[in-house]
Design a protein around this motif. Structure first.
Motif, PDB file in Angstrom:
ATOM      1  N   UNK A  63       0.768  -1.210  -0.129  1.00 57.17           N
ATOM      2  CA  UNK A  63       0.029  -0.158  -0.097  1.00 57.17           C
ATOM      3  C   UNK A  63       0.807   1.488   0.024  1.00 57.17           C
ATOM      4  N   UNK A  64       2.168   1.195   0.092  1.00 55.99           N
ATOM      5  CA  UNK A  64       2.816   2.189   0.331  1.00 55.99           C
ATOM      6  C   UNK A  64       4.362   1.839   0.580  1.00 55.99           C
ATOM      7  N   UNK A  65       5.371   2.837   0.459  1.00 55.36           N
ATOM      8  CA  UNK A  65       6.583   2.529   0.813  1.00 55.36           C
ATOM      9  C   UNK A  65       6.759   2.507   2.338  1.00 55.36           C
ATOM     10  N   UNK A  66       7.641   1.235   2.626  1.00 53.44           N
ATOM     11  CA  UNK A  66       7.820   1.217   4.284  1.00 53.44           C
ATOM     12  C   UNK A  66       8.446  -0.166   4.502  1.00 53.44           C
ATOM     13  N   UNK A  67       8.268  -0.907   5.696  1.00 56.15           N
ATOM     14  CA  UNK A  67       8.745  -1.988   6.006  1.00 56.15           C
ATOM     15  C   UNK A  67       7.922  -3.110   6.527  1.00 56.15           C
ATOM     16  N   UNK A  68       7.986  -4.327   6.021  1.00 60.72           N
ATOM     17  CA  UNK A  68       7.059  -5.336   6.451  1.00 60.72           C
ATOM     18  C   UNK A  68       7.007  -5.749   7.926  1.00 60.72           C
ATOM     19  N   UNK A  69       5.990  -5.396   8.733  1.00 60.77           N
ATOM     20  CA  UNK A  69       5.862  -5.781  10.069  1.00 60.77           C
ATOM     21  C   UNK A  69       5.619  -7.394  10.221  1.00 60.77           C
ATOM     22  N   UNK A  70       4.847  -7.796   9.664  1.00 64.26           N
ATOM     23  CA  UNK A  70       4.766  -9.385   9.833  1.00 64.26           C
ATOM     24  C   UNK A  70       4.030  -9.916   8.518  1.00 64.26           C
ATOM     25  N   UNK A  71       4.168 -11.116   8.348  1.00 64.79           N
ATOM     26  CA  UNK A  71       3.445 -11.909   7.249  1.00 64.79           C
ATOM     27  C   UNK A  71       2.675 -13.075   7.828  1.00 64.79           C
ATOM     28  N   UNK A  72       1.507 -13.139   7.482  1.00 62.12           N
ATOM     29  CA  UNK A  72       0.588 -14.095   8.063  1.00 62.12           C
ATOM     30  C   UNK A  72       0.371 -15.372   7.275  1.00 62.12           C
ATOM     31  N   UNK A  73       1.168 -15.423   5.934  1.00 58.32           N
ATOM     32  CA  UNK A  73       0.865 -16.353   5.174  1.00 58.32           C
ATOM     33  C   UNK A  73       2.238 -17.047   4.569  1.00 58.32           C
ATOM     34  N   UNK A  74       2.079 -18.185   3.827  1.00 55.69           N
ATOM     35  CA  UNK A  74       3.394 -18.561   3.314  1.00 55.69           C
ATOM     36  C   UNK A  74       3.005 -19.180   1.851  1.00 55.69           C
ATOM     37  N   UNK A  75       4.178 -19.316   0.896  1.00 52.55           N
ATOM     38  CA  UNK A  75       3.614 -19.939  -0.299  1.00 52.55           C
ATOM     39  C   UNK A  75       3.070 -21.493  -0.348  1.00 52.55           C
ATOM     40  N   UNK A  76       1.859 -21.555  -0.992  1.00 51.74           N
ATOM     41  CA  UNK A  76       0.998 -22.981  -0.896  1.00 51.74           C
ATOM     42  C   UNK A  76      -0.226 -22.770   0.085  1.00 51.74           C
ATOM     43  N   UNK A  77      -0.180 -21.569   1.033  1.00 50.14           N
ATOM     44  CA  UNK A  77      -1.384 -21.718   1.887  1.00 50.14           C
ATOM     45  C   UNK A  77      -2.881 -21.522   1.007  1.00 50.14           C
ATOM     46  N   UNK A  78      -3.593 -21.992   1.626  1.00 49.88           N
ATOM     47  CA  UNK A  78      -5.079 -21.633   1.091  1.00 49.88           C
ATOM     48  C   UNK A  78      -5.637 -20.409   1.860  1.00 49.88           C
ATOM     49  N   UNK A  79      -6.184 -19.426   1.284  1.00 48.03           N
ATOM     50  CA  UNK A  79      -6.836 -18.261   2.008  1.00 48.03           C
ATOM     51  C   UNK A  79      -8.296 -18.165   1.652  1.00 48.03           C
ATOM     52  N   UNK A  80      -8.911 -17.413   2.364  1.00 45.32           N
ATOM     53  CA  UNK A  80     -10.105 -17.137   2.230  1.00 45.32           C
ATOM     54  C   UNK A  80     -10.613 -15.601   2.047  1.00 45.32           C
ATOM     55  N   UNK A  81     -11.482 -14.913   1.278  1.00 49.74           N
ATOM     56  CA  UNK A  81     -11.479 -13.530   1.274  1.00 49.74           C
ATOM     57  C   UNK A  81     -11.585 -12.955   2.678  1.00 49.74           C
ATOM     58  N   UNK A 152       9.218 -10.685   7.224  1.00 48.30           N
ATOM     59  CA  UNK A 152       9.373  -9.409   8.145  1.00 48.30           C
ATOM     60  C   UNK A 152      10.712  -8.672   8.375  1.00 48.30           C
ATOM     61  N   UNK A 153      10.637  -7.397   8.163  1.00 54.00           N
ATOM     62  CA  UNK A 153      11.742  -6.516   8.152  1.00 54.00           C
ATOM     63  C   UNK A 153      12.342  -6.132   6.946  1.00 54.00           C
ATOM     64  N   UNK A 154      11.507  -6.698   5.827  1.00 53.12           N
ATOM     65  CA  UNK A 154      11.878  -6.370   4.519  1.00 53.12           C
ATOM     66  C   UNK A 154      11.596  -4.891   4.215  1.00 53.12           C
ATOM     67  N   UNK A 155      12.379  -4.148   3.301  1.00 53.91           N
ATOM     68  CA  UNK A 155      11.797  -2.940   2.696  1.00 53.91           C
ATOM     69  C   UNK A 155      11.070  -3.009   1.630  1.00 53.91           C
ATOM     70  N   UNK A 156      10.070  -2.334   1.620  1.00 55.66           N
ATOM     71  CA  UNK A 156       9.097  -2.612   0.276  1.00 55.66           C
ATOM     72  C   UNK A 156       8.624  -1.032  -0.261  1.00 55.66           C
ATOM     73  N   UNK A 157       8.708  -1.167  -1.565  1.00 52.70           N
ATOM     74  CA  UNK A 157       8.336   0.194  -2.045  1.00 52.70           C
ATOM     75  C   UNK A 157       6.842   0.246  -2.635  1.00 52.70           C
ATOM     76  N   UNK A 158       6.050   1.351  -2.595  1.00 53.64           N
ATOM     77  CA  UNK A 158       4.724   1.264  -3.007  1.00 53.64           C
ATOM     78  C   UNK A 158       4.443   0.740  -4.458  1.00 53.64           C
ATOM     79  N   UNK A 159       3.738  -0.252  -4.429  1.00 56.56           N
ATOM     80  CA  UNK A 159       2.877  -0.958  -5.463  1.00 56.56           C
ATOM     81  C   UNK A 159       3.903  -1.936  -5.884  1.00 56.56           C
TER      82      UNK A 159
END
Length: 334
Positions: A63-81, A152-159
């Motif tokens: 959603x914007x430039x910043x830092x990942x605080x936490x990740x709740x999923x991993x590759x292969x996980x099934x998620x619901x809306x 967690x802790x990775x720097x991300x840019x907007x979009x």
């Protein structure tokens, strides 16, 4: 003198035996495997191999430039809306503007990188927390998590694309088609797909995507220029697993009213191609003209007619040999 007479007599007897053997061979009935020729539709195909994967899915962006605080999923996980995917601290623009004036660095990611040089990732996260807004990102639809590369802790840019959500029922097989054949492939064409893990099952697929660019890949004959073509499976199957190898045959066109002859029924001599047909109890040689080749046989364009009886085990039969049909008949009333 008698020696020469005996030699001539012996030679004559050998020749007589050979001639009698040939006569007996031609006259001895042979059980034949047969095919009654019928005009049929035949598909022209292009074959290629690939591996099963889920459709790339919908990209979920930062959603914007910043830092990942936490990740709740991993590759292969099934998620619901509505399920939580990840949280990030989005840095306010006013803070980055202030840092830019102080450091002379205007790129937001580079600014955060400068901060990281003065402490641990945890210290950086605490610094950003003071000047950022925590935002939770949730799934917009049901599906399977793919392409997750952040933690967690990775720097991300907007979009930036953090992950993708693929709908599980949208399984696909990407294949590489040689540049010499790609002009025959069109969106919407059907394909027959067989997975090595399930060799007795045939799956239907549809061409849904043709890459805009060619690439150099490793083929059976070495390096070759190919174009990636995506085949979407038309049906679901719980027995299919991501990564299964598949052999795919894309149907590029269909020929109508074809007299298709199996390859092992076509023979060749100094006069050209021929087949053996059943005529009035005997195998008769019939010169033919061979046309388009298919997976299991070739079209005969001249020399044969519909409803004729083709002898399949031609390598075991000689022209003019007497034939027994599978039902035991030898006469011409077949």
């Amino acid at each position: 003198m008698k020696k020469y007479i005996y030699l001539l007599l012996a030679t004559g007897m050998v020749l007589a035996v050979i001639l009698m053997s040939g006569s007996m061979l031609t006259g001895h009935p042979v059980q034949a495997d047969v095919l009654i020729l019928k005009a049929q539709s035949m598909n022209n195909t292009i074959s290629a191999s690939g591996k099963l994967q889920y459709r790339e899915g919908i990209a979920v962006k930062a959603p914007g430039t910043g830092i990942i605080e936490s990740v709740a999923v991993k590759n292969g996980d099934q998620v619901q809306k509505g399920d939580l995917l990840f949280s990030c601290y989005k840095i306010e623009e006013v803070y980055t503007a202030m840092l830019s004036q102080y450091t002379g660095v205007h790129d937001t990611k580079a600014l955060i990188g400068l901060l990281s040089q003065y402490g641990s990732p945890a210290d950086l996260l605490q610094e950003v927390k003071q000047y950022g807004t925590l935002e939770n990102v949730c799934a917009s639809h049901n599906g399977k998590i793919t392409s997750l590369k952040y933690e967690q802790g990775d720097i991300i840019e907007k979009d930036a694309v953090v992950l993708k959500i693929a709908e599980q029922q949208q399984a696909e097989v990407p294949v590489n088609i040689n540049e010499s054949q790609i002009q025959q492939v069109r969106i919407g064409q059907k394909a027959d797909i067989v997975f090595n893990a399930l060799p007795d099952r045939h799956y239907s697929g549809t061409v849904t995507k043709i890459a805009n660019e060619a690439d150099v890949t490793n083929g059976l004959s070495g390096r070759e220029t190919t174009v990636e073509v995506t085949l979407m499976l038309d049906e679901e199957d719980k027995d299919l697993r991501v990564g299964y190898s598949a052999v795919c045959s894309i149907i590029t066109s269909t020929d109508e009213a074809v007299l298709m002859v199996p390859y092992d029924a076509i023979r060749t001599d100094e006069e050209g191609d021929y087949v053996l047909v059943y005529e009035q109890g005997f195998a008769r040689k019939r010169p033919v003209t061979v046309g388009t080749e298919y997976k299991d046989g070739a079209a005969v364009t001249e020399g044969l007619s519909e409803n004729e009886i083709l002898l399949l085990n031609a390598e075991m039969i000689e022209p003019d040999q007497k034939i027994i049909l599978p039902d035991g008949r030898e006469s011409s009333d077949a």
